[in-house]
Design an enzyme around this catalytic site. Sequence first.
Site, PDB file in Angstrom:
ATOM      1  N   HIS A 254      41.863-102.241 -13.786  1.00 53.44           N
ATOM      2  CA  HIS A 254      42.713-102.304 -14.973  1.00 53.44           C
ATOM      3  C   HIS A 254      41.887-102.134 -16.544  1.00 53.44           C
ATOM      4  CE1 HIS A 254      45.785-103.792 -17.503  1.00 53.44           C
ATOM      5  NE2 HIS A 254      45.280-104.716 -18.007  1.00 53.44           N
TER       6      HIS A 254
ATOM      7  N   SER B 113      46.436-102.271 -22.431  1.00 44.78           N
ATOM      8  CA  SER B 113      47.216-103.483 -22.162  1.00 44.78           C
ATOM      9  C   SER B 113      48.383-103.880 -22.844  1.00 44.78           C
ATOM     10  CB  SER B 113      46.296-104.344 -21.030  1.00 44.78           C
ATOM     11  OG  SER B 113      47.016-105.250 -20.374  1.00 44.78           O
TER      12      SER B 113
END
Length: 256
Positions: free
Chosen positions: A229, A95
């Site tokens: 995610h 990320s």
Amino acid sequence: MSPNTAQRWLRRFHPRPDAPVQLVCLPHAGGSASFYFPFSQALSGSAEVLGVQYPGRQERHNEPGLTDLHALADRITEAVAEEADDRPLALFGHSMGAMLAFEVAGRLEDSGTPVAALFASGRRAPSRHRPPENVHAFTDEQLVAALAALDGTDTELLNDPDILRMILPAIRSDFQAVETYHYRPRPPLRCPVVALMGDRDPRVDLDEAGAWADHTAHSFDLRVFSGGHFYLSDHQTAVVDLVRQHLIASGPLGAG
């Protein structure tokens, strides 16, 4: 940067000075170096993992967070260069950590330090832009809800007011750094790039992940896992195996 300062930025959970490669792991927004403890343990036979510890969390909780991603990349690059030795050096970021890993890789290459490989997880390519959500400006309640939706933070932590008071400032700083980041066009990296993503990740789609290919003059690989995610929490063994395989293919692990 003094050695003591460099030590504040990097964590060796399983020191392996005899390992054939160093792997620098950069966490997500709000994350800490300890996120990569399982990776360090699993890879300890193949690589020495250096987990990056951002300011504003855990033992660095009294330090203010940095709200500029380029400034953060500068500091991390200095720390990594301080701790690097003659072994090959690879980078893994998830990320926000993927963006930082890209920026650090570029700085290292520009300074003459080769990078063995860049693993960019859960993040669109730097040249792909989305309108910022301005999560860093959310109320505390909205910010907590946004974190819960990503399934990357322990719900017990999110329900503890004392812990929230301690961690939310660092999380806001991280989100501000990500949301105000501007890609500075540069020549493609000279190292291989591997992009990883979850097939249900709301933060990156297949096209955005595939665009990482534009940022390397070397080989590119894209791997998609089931999940959102934080897919890598459910696929640790597969991700570790993938990292090891690519390091073998690119040379640092040799025949081992």
